[in-house]
Design a protein around this motif. Structure first.
Motif, PDB file in Angstrom:
ATOM      1  N   LEU A 227       7.920   7.799  -8.690  1.00  0.00           N
ATOM      2  CA  LEU A 227       7.406   6.812  -7.932  1.00  0.00           C
ATOM      3  C   LEU A 227       8.603   5.471  -7.717  1.00  0.00           C
ATOM      4  O   LEU A 227       8.916   5.070  -6.780  1.00  0.00           O
TER       5      LEU A 227
ATOM      6  N   HIS B 126       0.877  -1.119   0.017  1.00  0.00           N
ATOM      7  CA  HIS B 126       0.021  -0.104  -0.056  1.00  0.00           C
ATOM      8  C   HIS B 126       0.985   1.353   0.063  1.00  0.00           C
ATOM      9  O   HIS B 126       1.688   1.721   1.018  1.00  0.00           O
ATOM     10  N   VAL B 127       0.773   2.026  -1.136  1.00  0.00           N
ATOM     11  CA  VAL B 127       1.307   3.330  -1.264  1.00  0.00           C
ATOM     12  C   VAL B 127       0.564   4.467  -1.072  1.00  0.00           C
ATOM     13  O   VAL B 127      -0.676   4.376  -1.616  1.00  0.00           O
TER      14      VAL B 127
ATOM     15  N   THR C 258       0.367   8.193 -12.606  1.00  0.00           N
ATOM     16  CA  THR C 258       0.940   7.444 -11.338  1.00  0.00           C
ATOM     17  C   THR C 258       0.083   5.984 -11.247  1.00  0.00           C
ATOM     18  O   THR C 258       0.578   5.128 -10.585  1.00  0.00           O
TER      19      THR C 258
ATOM     20  N   ALA D 170       1.643   2.418 -10.913  1.00  0.00           N
ATOM     21  CA  ALA D 170       1.549   1.698  -9.526  1.00  0.00           C
ATOM     22  C   ALA D 170       0.976   0.494  -9.861  1.00  0.00           C
ATOM     23  O   ALA D 170       1.426  -0.522  -9.312  1.00  0.00           O
TER      24      ALA D 170
ATOM     25  N   LEU E 148      -3.281   1.782  -3.656  1.00  0.00           N
ATOM     26  CA  LEU E 148      -2.692   3.255  -3.978  1.00  0.00           C
ATOM     27  C   LEU E 148      -3.858   4.563  -3.344  1.00  0.00           C
ATOM     28  O   LEU E 148      -5.139   4.282  -3.724  1.00  0.00           O
TER      29      LEU E 148
ATOM     30  N   VAL F  66       1.936  -2.469  -7.255  1.00  0.00           N
ATOM     31  CA  VAL F  66       1.250  -2.041  -6.056  1.00  0.00           C
ATOM     32  C   VAL F  66      -0.243  -2.632  -5.960  1.00  0.00           C
ATOM     33  O   VAL F  66      -0.908  -2.462  -6.821  1.00  0.00           O
TER      34      VAL F  66
END
Length: 243
Positions: free
Chosen positions: A225, A16-17, A49, A53, A61, A58
């Motif tokens: 990123l 988790h970003v 982004t 991601a 997000l 990822v």
């Protein structure tokens, strides 16, 4: 789109970003443009982004799109931001769905326009089965307010007799937050060089790694990123334990 050679060298990404998207106004001012131009360019950075991601693996997000404090901005700027939000929800959901991305919105929806709330509900329902990436938009969101609302919800459950005060713990509190069912962020990024979290994910970010970068949000993309993820992987995450 193929991943860059640099991305291929990265270790597995954090689950988790979360990103505090800052610097739209400064980006526009430095170019002699109205703030609206910065917000529009920032919306393009959101698209880049999200795509990066997803391609980098990822799972979650979270983007801080509009804070509870942002309602204090001039009415004309708030109207412009709400207009951009409408455009995003109208034009981007089909692409998110096509790419297997689930949308979830957290925050106080009572302050959003009824048409925006309907579009959010429709987008969440349409994408709820997607698993490639969960995109969480924090809109009309404030971390302190979220915790207050969670406490009110817990208190109502105790008063109704459906919850015993003796069993209230971190898990119970977490289940009453907007982010219930979403893992806590591993990494929180803030753009524009500011070094504060501005009422963002206060509970959930207790053990998140923080990365502050100078890049203004409208200039943020895959390269930035990747740089933040490389910084993350250099950290020694002990969660309070000894070496």
């Amino acid at each position: 789109m193929e991943s860059s050679p640099q991305a291929a060298e990265l270790p597995p990404p954090p689950v988790h970003v979360a990103i505090i998207m800052d610097g739209n106004g400064r980006w526009a001012r430095s170019r002699g443009l109205p703030r609206t131009a910065g917000h529009k360019r920032g919306a393009e950075s959101v698209r880049r982004t999200v795509e990066a991601a997803r391609e980098m693996g990822v799972s979650y997000l979270t983007l801080y799109g509009f804070s509870s404090e942002n309602w204090k901005r001039p009415a004309s700027e708030v109207a412009d931001l709400m207009g951009l939000l409408r455009l995003y929800l109208r034009n981007e959901i089909a692409n998110l769905h096509k790419n297997g991305i689930r949308l979830k919105v957290i925050g106080d929806r009572t302050r959003l326009g009824p048409d925006i709330v309907r579009m959010i509900e429709d987008a969440e329902a349409r994408t709820e089965s997607n698993v490639a990436l969960t995109l969480v938009l924090a809109l009309s969101y404030g971390g302190r307010q979220e915790i207050v609302e969670a406490m009110r919800s817990v208190a109502r459950s105790v008063a109704a007799g459906t919850l015993s005060s003796d069993v209230i713990d971190e898990t119970v509190v977490g289940a009453h937050l907007f982010t219930s069912g979403i893992p806590d962020p591993d990494l929180i990024i803030r753009t524009s060089g500011e070094k504060r979290i501005s009422n963002f994910l206060l509970w959930q970010g207790a053990y998140a790694e923080l990365v502050f970068i100078e890049t203004l949000w409208p200039d943020f993309g895959r390269a930035e990123l990747e740089t933040a993820l490389r910084d993350f992987h250099r950290r020694d995450r002990r969660f309070g334990g000894a070496r």
